[in-house]
Write an enzyme that holds these catalytic residues in place. Sequence first.
Site, PDB file in Angstrom:
ATOM      1  N   CYS A  67      -2.492   0.859  -0.916  1.00 36.70           N
ATOM      2  CA  CYS A  67      -3.908   0.649  -0.618  1.00 36.70           C
ATOM      3  C   CYS A  67      -4.553  -0.384  -1.524  1.00 36.70           C
ATOM      4  CB  CYS A  67      -4.664   1.956  -0.775  1.00 36.70           C
ATOM      5  SG  CYS A  67      -3.953   3.248   0.187  1.00 36.70           S
ATOM      6  N   GLU A  76      -3.144  -1.103  -5.035  1.00 42.53           N
ATOM      7  CA  GLU A  76      -2.435  -1.269  -6.293  1.00 42.53           C
ATOM      8  C   GLU A  76      -1.795  -2.659  -6.389  1.00 42.53           C
ATOM      9  OE1 GLU A  76      -2.346   1.444  -3.914  1.00 42.53           O
ATOM     10  OE2 GLU A  76      -0.626   2.557  -4.685  1.00 42.53           O
TER      11      GLU A  76
END
Lengths: 307, 801
Positions: free
Chosen positions: B442, B444
């Site tokens: 998502c 990182e």
Amino acid sequence: MIKKDKINPQGMVFDIQRYSIHDGPGIRTIVFLKGCPLRCKWCSNPESQEMKPQVFFVKSRCIRCGLCVKNSKNGEVTMGEEGIEIHRNSINSNDLGWVDVCPTKALSIKGKLMSVDEVVDIVMKDEVFYRQSNGGVTLSGGEPLTQRDFSLELLKHIHGKGLSTAIETTGAVPWDSLLAVAPYTDLFLYDFKHWNDEEHIKYTGISNAQIIDNLKKLAETGANILVRVPLIPGVNDTEESINKTMDILKGIGINKLALLPFHQYGSGKYDSVGISYEMKDKEPPKEDHVAKLQKMIADAGFKSDYN
Amino acid sequence: MNKKLLPEGIERSVRTKKLNEAMRGIKPSICVERARLVTESYKKSEGAPNIIKRALALSHVLENMTIFIDEDELIVGNHASKPRSAPLFPEFGSFDKKELDMMPTRKVDTLQITEDDKKYLLEEIYPWWKNKNTGDMAKHYIDEKIMEVLNSPYRVFDPISRTRSGYGHYIPNIETILKKGFIGIENEAKDNLSKLDILDPDYTEKSHFYKAVLIIVDGVKKFSLRFSDLSKKMADETNDDRRKKELMIISEVCQRVPYYPANSFYEALQSYWFTMLIDYISQNGSAISAGRFDEFIGPYYDNDIKKGIIVREEARELLEALWVKHSDVIKAGTYSSARNNGGFATTINIVLSGIGRDGSDITSDFSYLCLEAESSVFNSEPNVSIRVHPDTPDSFIHRVLEILVEKEGGKLPLFNDAAIVDALCADGAELEDARDYAIVGCVEPTPSGNTMGITNACYFNLGKCLELALYNGVCTFSGQQMGPKTGNAEDFTTFEQVLEAYQKQVHYFTDMMVSSLNSIEKLHAQFGQHIYTSMLLDGCLENGKDCTSGGAKYNYIGVQGVGVADVGDSLTAIKKLVFEEKQITMNELLDAMKNNFEGNEVLQQILINKSPKYGNDIAEADEMVAWAAEQYCRCFDDKYDFRNGKFRPGLFCLSSNTPLGRQVGALPSGRLSGTPLADGGVSPKHGMDTHGPTAAAKSVAKLDHGLAVNGVNFNLKFLPSILQTEEDRQKLVDLIRGYFSLGGFHIQFNILTPEKLIDAQKHPERYRSLVVRVAGYSAFFVELDRDIQNEIISRTLQQVS
């Protein structure tokens, strides 16, 4: 109440709204000032009209805890069957402790005296966004020029920082007020409610003579003016009405015109400040009608940009 | 323009719609085939080194699993025996009867399963794996005292799902496969194996590793050739001339890739898909991410266009056919894990635009074409992210915003190159690697193709730590002495004592989390080697070491703090109302909280309204949240796992803020017991940011995002009406750029109407295509848990007029 101090004027502010995107170029903050010479029946900021601070009540937030009633000394508020009842005639605007105790913000005060520096501190919080977007600050109201000295100082400060300044005005102010702020105002958003004086008086309470006169003089100074017509169904939304308006504007050298279609977003606020509202049942103008009028305006050679 | 490569006879938009509708129409189900094949292979290879067992098992699956080519597909390769079905991974963990029974009826990640399959799993497959899979073995690895905490339903953190799951969460080096093919990997492994020094003390492990690699390369080669054969066979059998030609092309492409280097755009896309897909077949980790798709595919597109062997429209046709395929990959998780990550969140992240390794903008015509594909397909997968820097064309961001408005669904988060590259460098990455970062899952950021970042190892409940600090370490739900005795809050005479108690609780549990994750990584290194993953990560082949043992160039492990806004707002309320203004006493506060503010709503309202809240650009409130964020992040300053992987803090939560909220009692921010914690990591608490998006953005940027280098998540929700005109969109572009100039890592817009969502709850069938981003990723709204749906609806609408 407002200190008559031209060096350090104070302003009666009822809201400061960040990320305003329909009130001038770029990302802007609007500073809303109280006091207005007009009483437009469609006004979407009824809390702006009076100069004095007003108690504002949002019923849906009230949990009927009764703290306000306990703290009211002069019977300003009582508990009724349907929740609290505010008795506006008993309110002393120097003694609003009963409002401050409200734990839910159902009760609040619209109108706060602020110095220019205090307002500048707040609006400059978004400096990074103004610089990025060539935005800045817009003064609105009410009629901001009813607080001329404060508006002037504020505009000078913001303008001096190299940020864009704009003012939303009714034009219903002494000419010298407009003249005074003109050097520090990059954009005038100048309201034009009705071309016909009788109708103007009927719906706003005052004549349009001074408004048209000021507009003409302001245009002569070379100021950047975008005239905006609040488009009210049944009042000024016919093609004929727009044509008449355009005729007047052409006659006095105005070449930018936009429409502000009527909306009902402000209707709940009338109850909140205890003012009656006559336009509760009025529908917003139809989108295709607005589009048609906008095309008419464009075809007549008017622009509608901010620059 | 006429097609040049593909036969005429079907329009791009028609094919895409057809493929997409077919994919969306599938009811997700469980597939037991992989479980059967893996078990067969493990049984046959008993006694072999574990790494060899794992290699043989993957090859066995690739050579024997059911394969199929669906109608009008152009890019082929299926994840399990049926479209959109979840294979099982018994080597990592089993599902008990209760979990299996729940799957077809549970509200989130609903999966169909037949009674026969259930019986087969429970009677034949899982009994063999008892005490042999990593999930079962974990109990021998994690410290007993820590297990006591983890056994409570109100635990502060829960790493147990890590024991049952593969790594996922990394960016494979697709570019190497495109350029060199698996034959390149094969040659390197052979070469390194032949050069091994028999006196090297690690000779045994290294030789096992290379042998395992060679076993898998063989499986990979056979896998694609099976598709080539199948396609040829189908071509022979069909009477449809157009399809026959397409199938012949597919057959030729699958003859070559991914074993040989890709020679064309088509081959590059197919090679990409096989390479990604096989890792999803090999492990049950999610968030195996594509990385910088436009950077590594773009040159093949440019080349084919230049050579005149393809036109833009058919390139888009192929691209969209590939885009749809991403939805085929779904995983079966436990109910608890599905609730945390909800909505079949495979999260295959594709990153577009940004600066290249040399620091200049890489946005190309192909980047725009990818946006068009995203706009046409617009499913929750792939999870497309946009990198932004000062030279990113405004027009590119405008196109992103246009798509968001059109689709009324929140996807396409934007990431700030300048801040992220700096943070990655500070965290040890070389500058060129940092510039080549992409997004895992998502939010990182990690370098591409060389990093095993285990970016979502665990969530950590900061809200729970505050609760424990206020009740002397006792859990208010269970009465258990869960944390250390840090004193009775009634006796605290200064605010500093509150802070001290809170810090002690956080330290106590972060240490436990570090220890338990280290134990789990050891378990994976011994029994859960990721050989195929290692083949796609720079460093592993050179070192002769699996990525689970630290073979990759960069190693990290990511741990997320959740509830930083709730903690900050609560601490501000205590400081201001209890200690400074003395409006309320600590006793009153704790009593009211114990009773979940029942009978004392006035106090709750005072806490909510009379103390400033994070998200309004008010220093007093924002600094407290920034303090809590820094305090959490600093807990990992000197923490490493045994792979020399630095523990990397993040501040994001996907949808875990809802289940984690259930474990936390009432808080001094006025938050009720059991309700969700603030969503989106560093986003303000929903409903509390009342000063508009610039104020919220400035508050969020006051946190040091560089410390939370594993990623942060800032969600802003808009009504579509504020993005109607180009001028409106430009203002939002300027908002993004302004926020990024202040150091924000990430911003995500949800552009939708609450009415729409409420209607979607009533009529899910009408809203199958509605994709929403839940706290940092996107999912089909109608597939989300009801609680999470309600949470989304109640989140503040930014008041913009």
